[in-house]
Scaffold this motif. Sequence first.
Motif, PDB file in Angstrom:
ATOM      1  N   SER A 323       0.840  -1.199   0.000  1.00  0.00           N
ATOM      2  CA  SER A 323       0.000   0.000   0.000  1.00  0.00           C
ATOM      3  C   SER A 323       0.872   1.246   0.000  1.00  0.00           C
ATOM      4  CB  SER A 323      -0.910   0.010   1.230  1.00  0.00           C
ATOM      5  OG  SER A 323      -1.625   1.231   1.305  1.00  0.00           O
ATOM      6  N   TYR A 324       0.612   2.136  -0.926  1.00  0.00           N
ATOM      7  CA  TYR A 324       1.354   3.392  -1.034  1.00  0.00           C
ATOM      8  C   TYR A 324       0.426   4.585  -0.804  1.00  0.00           C
ATOM      9  CZ  TYR A 324       4.840   0.299  -2.996  1.00  0.00           C
ATOM     10  OH  TYR A 324       5.742  -0.726  -3.167  1.00  0.00           O
ATOM     11  N   THR A 325      -0.653   4.311  -0.101  1.00  0.00           N
ATOM     12  CA  THR A 325      -1.645   5.336   0.201  1.00  0.00           C
ATOM     13  C   THR A 325      -1.480   5.830   1.635  1.00  0.00           C
ATOM     14  OG1 THR A 325      -3.219   4.267  -1.296  1.00  0.00           O
ATOM     15  CG2 THR A 325      -4.100   5.864   0.263  1.00  0.00           C
ATOM     16  N   PRO A 326      -1.360   7.136   1.846  1.00  0.00           N
ATOM     17  CA  PRO A 326      -1.292   7.648   3.224  1.00  0.00           C
ATOM     18  C   PRO A 326      -2.641   7.495   3.915  1.00  0.00           C
ATOM     19  CG  PRO A 326      -1.457   9.466   1.684  1.00  0.00           C
ATOM     20  CD  PRO A 326      -1.305   8.214   0.852  1.00  0.00           C
ATOM     21  N   ILE A 327      -2.697   7.837   5.198  1.00  0.00           N
ATOM     22  CA  ILE A 327      -3.966   7.780   5.943  1.00  0.00           C
ATOM     23  C   ILE A 327      -4.823   8.949   5.460  1.00  0.00           C
ATOM     24  CG2 ILE A 327      -5.049   7.793   8.218  1.00  0.00           C
ATOM     25  CD1 ILE A 327      -2.377   6.823   9.353  1.00  0.00           C
ATOM     26  N   ILE A 328      -5.850   8.659   4.676  1.00  0.00           N
ATOM     27  CA  ILE A 328      -6.611   9.696   3.976  1.00  0.00           C
ATOM     28  C   ILE A 328      -7.275  10.691   4.930  1.00  0.00           C
ATOM     29  CG2 ILE A 328      -8.409  10.176   2.279  1.00  0.00           C
ATOM     30  CD1 ILE A 328      -5.887   8.750   1.218  1.00  0.00           C
ATOM     31  N   PRO A 329      -7.964  10.260   6.005  1.00  0.00           N
ATOM     32  CA  PRO A 329      -8.578  11.260   6.890  1.00  0.00           C
ATOM     33  C   PRO A 329      -7.557  12.240   7.488  1.00  0.00           C
ATOM     34  CG  PRO A 329      -9.482   9.093   7.330  1.00  0.00           C
ATOM     35  CD  PRO A 329      -8.315   8.887   6.419  1.00  0.00           C
ATOM     36  N   VAL A 330      -6.359  11.744   7.816  1.00  0.00           N
ATOM     37  CA  VAL A 330      -5.337  12.619   8.399  1.00  0.00           C
ATOM     38  C   VAL A 330      -4.873  13.650   7.386  1.00  0.00           C
ATOM     39  CG1 VAL A 330      -3.009  12.713   9.360  1.00  0.00           C
ATOM     40  CG2 VAL A 330      -4.575  10.890  10.065  1.00  0.00           C
TER      41      VAL A 330
END
Length: 471
Positions: A323-330
């Motif tokens: 996974s190369y996705t950051p924590i979206i809500p943050v």
Amino acid sequence: MDALDVARWQFGVTTVYHFLFVPLTIGLSVLVAILQTMWHRTGNERYLKLTKFYGKLFLINFAMGVVTGIVQEFQFGMNWSDYSRFVGDVFGAPLAIEALVAFFLESTFIGLWIFGWDRLPKRAHLASIWAAAIGTNLSAYFILAANSFMQNPVGYRINADTGRAELTDFPAVLTNKVALITFPHTLAGSFLVAGSLVTAVGLWHVIRNRGSADTGAYRFATKFGSWVVLVASAAVLFTGDIQGKIMTDVQPMKMAAAEGLYTTESPASFSVLTVGSLDGSREVFAIKIPYLLSYLGTGDPNGTVHGINDLQAQYATQYGAGSYTPIIPVTYWSFHFMIAFGMAAGAIALLVLWSQRKGRTPSSKWLLRAGLAMPVLPLLANSFGWIFTEMGRQPWIVFGEMLTRNGVSRSVSLAEVLTSFAAFTLIYATLAVIEVKLLLRYAKAGVPDVSEEHPIDDTPDDAERPLAFAY
């Protein structure tokens, strides 16, 4: 929970805490220098009072920033030794220059400025505060240049035998396009904080001490600080626009995460409010402004902005499974809070200026409460901005070269990291109480009485007088 999680929390907490002092130091050093220059040129006692008044607040904050900043250097070796080993050859140059040149410059001349009242010639004393301010800003540049390498690595090669990044082009590191725009954006944010503090303290004295002999000085400080906030707000918007375009170019995932953009769009709309699914994989509800995100990201209202899901597939192919996705809500909320708090400070500055139009004296309790909130708002904006900058880069610690999980110290146990985390948190909480009490105490005390002070001319005849601490 493992050592990596706690190490990340510790670095995040100590870094954000340290950065509460940095923007105020950067901005206030220049504003104090400007006030002293005004006194030097006009001889007006009002500016001397304000110089010493805000200079005292500057010194308190500077000292606290130095104390909390030392920890940042140690953390690289404590919890992030693999990262330090990988990037040390590149980081060594800008951080060494920051310590040996910029910090030496600011600390030396701050000392001359503190003890030089009534001792140094007026021009030399004025030059000392300007030298300290220049050193403070140079220090910020070299640190940002090092951080920008993490966002957009340039001027290096990977040594296949040692697995380390080696510096090949130091000018390229210093002229990294991320650093060139991050620096003025950070400076603008710093003046937003400093101007807000000047405004808040001045406004408090204008309203609470109406009719005092120093009301004129406080009124000037309130207007001066408000104008600084407005100019800084415009600079933040301008530099932020450029930064957004560069970010879209070098870190498209960060821009997509900032806006909760899951699918590639052309044109792309700016999200005012987006609610995503619980697993963070898709958009459920959104309020958007058409074409704005395309313009912010590409400069073209019809430009293409790549979405989170498409970029994840691209990175998985390019860098391997994962996974190369950051924590979206943050990333999403830190980006939007950054904008909201910064704009709120500018709005209050406008209200403060309006309240003093045509010589009026503000008296509203609501205005006072809003004014006292001013310094907190840009501090929150700066903090959320850095949270977004660092969290939006995840899972990379050096974008495209090293994952965060690979940079942690292998020999440090969970218990050891928890112990240092608890110790730092306790120490920082204590320092926070000291900082706030000192700032409130001296801010409430008001401008000093300088009627009996006689700063010497450029040809002093009091060489036998001992050095005097002016504060």
